[in-house]
Structures are given as C-alpha cells and as structure tokens.
Design a protein around this motif. Structure first.
Motif, short mmCIF file in Angstrom:
data_model
loop_
_atom_site.label_atom_id
_atom_site.label_comp_id
_atom_site.label_asym_id
_atom_site.label_seq_id
_atom_site.Cartn_x
_atom_site.Cartn_y
_atom_site.Cartn_z
N ARG A 29 54.58 11.06 23.29
CA ARG A 29 55.38 10.97 22.07
C ARG A 29 54.95 9.81 21.17
O ARG A 29 55.77 9.09 20.60
N GLY A 30 53.65 9.64 21.06
CA GLY A 30 53.11 8.62 20.17
C GLY A 30 53.01 7.24 20.76
O GLY A 30 52.41 6.34 20.15
N ASP A 31 53.58 7.02 21.94
CA ASP A 31 53.52 5.72 22.59
C ASP A 31 52.40 5.69 23.63
O ASP A 31 52.04 6.72 24.20
N VAL A 32 51.88 4.48 23.89
CA VAL A 32 50.85 4.29 24.90
C VAL A 32 51.48 3.64 26.13
O VAL A 32 52.17 2.62 26.02
N TYR A 33 51.25 4.26 27.28
CA TYR A 33 51.75 3.76 28.54
C TYR A 33 50.56 3.45 29.47
O TYR A 33 49.48 4.02 29.31
N VAL A 34 50.80 2.58 30.44
CA VAL A 34 49.81 2.33 31.48
C VAL A 34 50.48 2.42 32.85
O VAL A 34 51.65 2.05 33.01
N CYS A 35 49.73 2.94 33.83
CA CYS A 35 50.12 2.92 35.23
C CYS A 35 49.29 1.84 35.92
O CYS A 35 48.05 1.92 35.91
N LEU A 36 49.94 0.85 36.49
CA LEU A 36 49.24 -0.26 37.13
C LEU A 36 49.41 -0.15 38.65
O LEU A 36 50.54 -0.05 39.15
N THR A 37 48.29 -0.16 39.36
CA THR A 37 48.28 0.05 40.80
C THR A 37 48.25 -1.27 41.54
O THR A 37 47.41 -2.14 41.27
N PHE A 73 48.44 -2.72 45.72
CA PHE A 73 48.33 -2.25 47.11
C PHE A 73 49.66 -2.42 47.85
O PHE A 73 50.11 -1.53 48.55
N ILE A 74 50.27 -3.56 47.71
CA ILE A 74 51.59 -3.81 48.30
C ILE A 74 52.45 -4.50 47.25
O ILE A 74 52.02 -5.41 46.56
N GLY A 75 53.70 -4.08 47.16
CA GLY A 75 54.61 -4.63 46.16
C GLY A 75 55.13 -3.51 45.30
O GLY A 75 55.53 -2.46 45.80
N ASP A 76 55.14 -3.68 44.01
CA ASP A 76 55.57 -2.65 43.07
C ASP A 76 54.42 -2.29 42.15
O ASP A 76 53.88 -3.17 41.46
N SER A 77 54.05 -1.02 42.15
CA SER A 77 53.23 -0.52 41.05
C SER A 77 54.16 -0.27 39.88
O SER A 77 55.37 -0.11 40.06
N LYS A 78 53.60 -0.23 38.67
CA LYS A 78 54.47 -0.18 37.50
C LYS A 78 53.98 0.82 36.46
O LYS A 78 52.78 1.09 36.35
N VAL A 79 54.94 1.32 35.68
CA VAL A 79 54.67 1.99 34.42
C VAL A 79 55.13 1.04 33.32
O VAL A 79 56.25 0.53 33.35
N MET A 80 54.22 0.78 32.34
CA MET A 80 54.55 -0.12 31.24
C MET A 80 54.21 0.54 29.91
O MET A 80 53.37 1.44 29.86
N ARG A 81 54.86 0.10 28.84
CA ARG A 81 54.67 0.68 27.51
C ARG A 81 54.21 -0.41 26.54
O ARG A 81 54.72 -1.53 26.57
N TRP A 82 53.26 -0.04 25.67
CA TRP A 82 52.77 -0.96 24.64
C TRP A 82 53.79 -1.05 23.51
O TRP A 82 54.21 -0.03 22.95
N GLU A 83 54.19 -2.27 23.19
CA GLU A 83 55.21 -2.47 22.17
C GLU A 83 54.73 -3.43 21.10
O GLU A 83 55.33 -4.49 20.86
N GLY A 84 53.63 -3.08 20.46
CA GLY A 84 53.16 -3.81 19.29
C GLY A 84 52.18 -4.92 19.59
O GLY A 84 51.12 -5.01 18.97
N SER A 85 52.53 -5.79 20.53
CA SER A 85 51.64 -6.91 20.84
C SER A 85 51.43 -7.12 22.33
O SER A 85 50.56 -7.88 22.72
N MET A 86 52.22 -6.45 23.17
CA MET A 86 52.08 -6.62 24.61
C MET A 86 52.71 -5.42 25.33
O MET A 86 53.40 -4.60 24.72
N PHE A 87 52.44 -5.34 26.62
CA PHE A 87 53.03 -4.29 27.45
C PHE A 87 54.33 -4.79 28.08
O PHE A 87 54.41 -5.94 28.52
N ARG A 88 55.33 -3.90 28.12
CA ARG A 88 56.62 -4.24 28.72
C ARG A 88 56.99 -3.21 29.79
O ARG A 88 56.62 -2.05 29.71
N ASP A 89 57.77 -3.67 30.78
CA ASP A 89 58.14 -2.83 31.92
C ASP A 89 58.95 -1.61 31.49
O ASP A 89 59.82 -1.70 30.62
N VAL A 90 58.63 -0.49 32.12
CA VAL A 90 59.44 0.72 31.98
C VAL A 90 60.02 1.13 33.33
O VAL A 90 61.19 1.46 33.45
#
Length: 523
Positions: free
Chosen positions: A407-415, A417-434
């Motif tokens: 929907r026009g937004d850029v997301y990243v999946c960050l891998t 090994f142990i802990g939390d992998s994340k989905v984050m969204r670009w919000e103009g100047s940086m990536f924020r947690d989703v």
C-alpha cells in the motif's frame, strides 16, 4: 553428548543430547556438570537462552532450572519429554519465551507453570496432549500468545475452561483441530487450524544455501547454490513432466551464493565462493553451457556472504557483502566486459547481507552486520556513490534484511538467530517497529507476495518454520502454517505455467518445492 556456545541476543547454551541414558539424572545436576557452579549457584548471566535438542529427559521435575535463574528463553524440542510436574520452572522470574515442541508430552501438572509471571510466549505444540488441567495459565498475566497446535485434544467438557479462558484473555491462541470423540463442548471455529496454503510439490535431493529466481527469454528460471556439491544449478520448468529439472550448472569449490542477471541481453551468473575466487560466468547460447568471463575483485573479496544486483541511473551494479574481519563490502559496476570495483561501502564490519531497495524514490542499500546495527545507505547522484544515511535502532546482531512494499509503504523483515526478528516500516527518515516475531535458530525471514496474498516465512533450525499471513484488518502478520524444512536458508517465489511455487533451500536436508494453493475463504 555435544554442546556448544553460540552468540545471539544475549548468551545462549545449546545442548544436543543424542541417545544418552540420562533418564536417571536430575536436570539441575546435568546443567551444573556442564556449566559449572559457584558457592552462590550457577547463573548464565543476564539475558541468557537455553535450548535442549534431542535430549533423553522424560520428565521435568520440581525446580529443574534452579541453576539457571536468568533464563529469558527456554527451548525443549525433538525430545522424549513426556511429563511436566508442578513447579518445574520455579525460580525463572525472567523467562519470557518457553518452547516445548515436538516432544511426547502427554501430561502437564496443574501448577507446572506456576511462578512464570514474565512469560510472554508459550508453545506446547506437537506433543501428545489430549487435555489440559484447569487454571494452567493462572498467574501468567504477561502472556500474549499460546501455541497448542498438533496435539490430539479431546474436545469434551474437561477442556471447557480453556474456551472460557480464551474469551476472557487478551492473549491469542492457536489450538489446532479436535482429535477426540464428537465434542459436547466444541472449541470455537476461529481457533481451528487455518486452511493449507503451501503443499509439498517436489523434493530436490541436495542441500542448498540460496535460491534466486530470474527471467530469461520470457520464462522464469531459478539458480540454486549447492555448497556441499560445489556447484550452482539452474532449473527450469519441464512442460512434459510437469516438474522442475536442472538444465545447466556451474562447478566451483566452495560456493555460498550465485546471482543470475541479464545484462545487455546476455545471461550472467556471479558465483561467490569462500575459496578459489569469485567469478562471473556467461551463458553461451550456441554451445548451451557457461564459460568463465572474469574473476571478480580478487584483491577485494575475502569472505563473501551475500550478493545484490540492481540498476541505478542506467548502470548495472553488483554489491558483495564481505563477512571477514578484515574485508570490506564492495560495490562493482558493469563496464561492458565485466564488473569493476566502484566503491568500498563498509569496511571491517563483518557484513552478512546486503539489500537493494528504494526509499521515497531514492536508491538505497541496507547492510546487515554481525558487529553493529544495520546501516542504510542512499545514492548520491552528484558523487555517483552511496552515502551513509542512518542505521536501524535497537536491532543488533541482524543476520539479514529483506524488504517488501505494501500500500505504498516500504517494510523490512529483519532476521535474528535468537531473540526477536522484526517487521519494520520506513517512516520518512528511519525505520520503526511494526511487529516482533520470536526467533530461535532463524537464518532467514523472507517476505513473499503471491498474487493478492502477502506472506512472511520465518525459518527455524531447531523446529518447524513459520508461515505468517498478512491480515489487512489488523495490519499485522498472523501465524498461518508450518513448514518442515531442515535448516532453511532461503525462500523464493517462482511463477510458471500459471502456477505459483515456493522454493525452500535446506542446508541439512532435501531442498523442498511447495505449490501455493489458492483458497476461497468466502464459502
């Protein structure tokens, strides 16, 4: 008995206990004998994790983990564990993630989970549970997710309390299907296992590291890196047999990645290797084979780990992530007869992955590293080079970054090994947690767009990999399906002959091909 230390989000102890008569031993004694102790009792330190794989324990008794009070993640998988007694986890005040999966657990005492006030994620999936004791989750106020799938539950009035608990809690749960007699107290339909999306279609009898789809002469193909066989194989769809077959290969010594790309109408494959040099190969249509075109940056590439190819301002570029202690991730530019060094991007940081994407129309690169947070570079047209723009906060030790658009937004999946992998969204100047996904043994977190469906697959080296499906109402990914691929390293979507397939590269077993089944949920 084998054991080893590994780095993750904190300290992790993995014990692989194979075919050993440990049944007469107390678990605290085993932990003390492995880890040592002091006068105050053994502690693994803040933020530690413990994974027991293929252990010989048949039960967890009271106080089994008194020697490891600082655990935040505990995993028991592929074992003979059958009984969990009262107060088995007493003293684990910091435990947040508890996975007891693929065991033979048939009975859980009613106070087995007592004291786990910080528990956020609980999985008892794929055991032999037919029921659960009333009030098992009492006192678990921080619990947000419970996974009970793969158990042969008898859905009678003994489990009515669970239905009532589900309606009164904020935690989400997945229960699977009733396996017992016709239930007098049925479970809610919303908690039944969702319909299958990926069905096993074909197994390839080799281990693989990477899977790279590409288009050539109007058809989609796939290049697969086979590290143990020492080659890169190119596969195509066989219209007669209705299956995938290899039609060409490039032999090497220790390949870790092969990247196909079509430049000026010619099919090229870049084969990155740990030893013997990395090379660019060209497909000769007349002879039907690959010939070596050039050695790629022999003085610059020390320990390649990932490749990315892309076009910027009319030029083809190739980025090579270098994971050696003394190496530098390097950008190469196509010069008509080969790729030549254009820019040293990231020196001395042991990069594990490089991803090309566009952020607000600006060509960008994200470098993942084992030594620092992921770094975002953006293209400078005046200088014809990538300049450091920002990093991704609170995400140390990221192995790989994969992006997708929605929907026009850029997301990243960050891998991780142990802990939390994340989905984050670009919000103009940086990536924020989703969204956060608990990881244990994850080397790949791959977004996949198949038609109108959006998925994200989180690999797992210890258990089943999880397929998440995007839910448009909540704007989050929800668990959808499990894949039994051993030590997955890459997932990729391939569309051929009006069918959709997902390749799953396995580092320890057969590489699997799944067919995507379109499901009509409106009925």
């Amino acid at each position: 008995m084998g054991w080893f230390w590994t780095a993750g989000a904190g300290l992790m102890l993995v014990l692989v206990l194979d075919l050993i008569p440990l049944l007469a031993l107390e678990l605290p004694v085993v932990l003390c004998s492995l880890c040592g102790s002091s006068g105050d009792g053994y502690s693994t330190g803040a933020g530690s994790d413990l994974s027991l794989v293929r252990s010989g324990f048949t039960e967890l008794r009271e106080g089994s983990f008194l020697q490891t009070p600082s655990l935040q993640l505990l995993l028991f998988t592929s074992s003979t564990l059958g009984l969990i007694r009262d107060d088995a986890f007493v003293g684990l005040l910091h435990l947040e993630y508890l996975f007891i999966e693929n065991n033979k657990v048939g009975s859980v005492s009613k106070n087995a989970l007592r004291g786990l006030k910080g528990l956020v994620h609980l999985s008892l999936a794929h055991n032999q549970l037919e029921t659960l004791p009333r009030h098992l989750f009492r006192g678990l106020d921080a619990l947000t997710y419970v996974d009970l799938r793969g158990n042969p539950f008898h859905c009678d009035c003994r489990i009515k309390w669970l239905v009532e608990w589900l309606s009164s809690t904020n935690a989400s749960a997945e229960l699977g299907e009733c396996q017992g007699p016709a239930p007098s107290c049925p479970l809610p339909q919303s908690n039944l296992r969702p319909p299958l999306a990926l069905a096993l279609f074909q197994s390839l009898p080799f281990q693989a590291l990477s899977v790279e789809p590409f288009w050539y002469q109007g058809e989609q193909h796939v290049a697969i890196t086979q590290p143990f066989a020492g080659r890169c194989s190119l596969l195509e769809w066989d219209h007669l047999d209705g299956a995938f077959r290899a039609y060409a290969s490039i032999n090497g010594s220790s390949p870790v990645a092969c990247k196909p790309l079509v430049v000026e109408g010619r099919l090229l494959v870049v084969l990155a290797q740990l030893a013997g040099g990395s090379h660019v190969w060209r497909w000769e249509e007349a002879s039907g084979r690959f010939v070596r075109l050039q050695e790629l940056g022999p003085q610059r590439i020390r320990k390649p780990n990932a490749l990315a190819s892309f076009r910027v301002d009319g030029d083809w570029f190739l980025a090579v992530a270098d994971s050696s202690k003394a190496g530098a991730t390097t950008l190469f530019r196509w010069g008509g007869r080969g790729f030549y060094a254009h820019q040293a991007l990231h020196a001395w940081h042991r990069d594990t992955h490089v991803e090309f994407l566009e952020l607000a129309g600006q060509p960008s690169l994200i470098l993942a590293s084992s030594s620092q947070r992921p770094v975002v570079y953006q293209w400078s047209r005046p200088g014809r080079a990538f300049l450091r723009h920002t990093d991704i906060p609170d995400m140390d030790d990221v192995y790989a970054v994969k992006h997708f658009r929605l929907r026009g937004d850029v997301y990243v999946c960050l891998t991780r090994f142990i802990g939390d992998s994340k989905v984050m969204r670009w919000e103009g100047s940086m990536f924020r947690d989703v969204q956060h996904m608990p990881s244990r043994g994850s080397m790949v977190f791959q977004p996949l767009g198949i038609g109108s469906h959006r998925y994200a697959v989180l690999g797992n080296d210890y258990s089943f990999s999880q397929v998440y499906r995007y839910d448009a109402r909540s704007g989050l990914f929800v668990r959808f399906q499990e894949l039994n691929t051993q030590a997955p390293r890459s997932f990729a979507h391939l569309a051929v002959h009006q069918r959709d397939f997902v390749f799953a590269a396995s580092f320890k077993g057969d590489t699997q091909i799944y067919r995507h089944i379109t499901i009509d949920l409106s009925a």
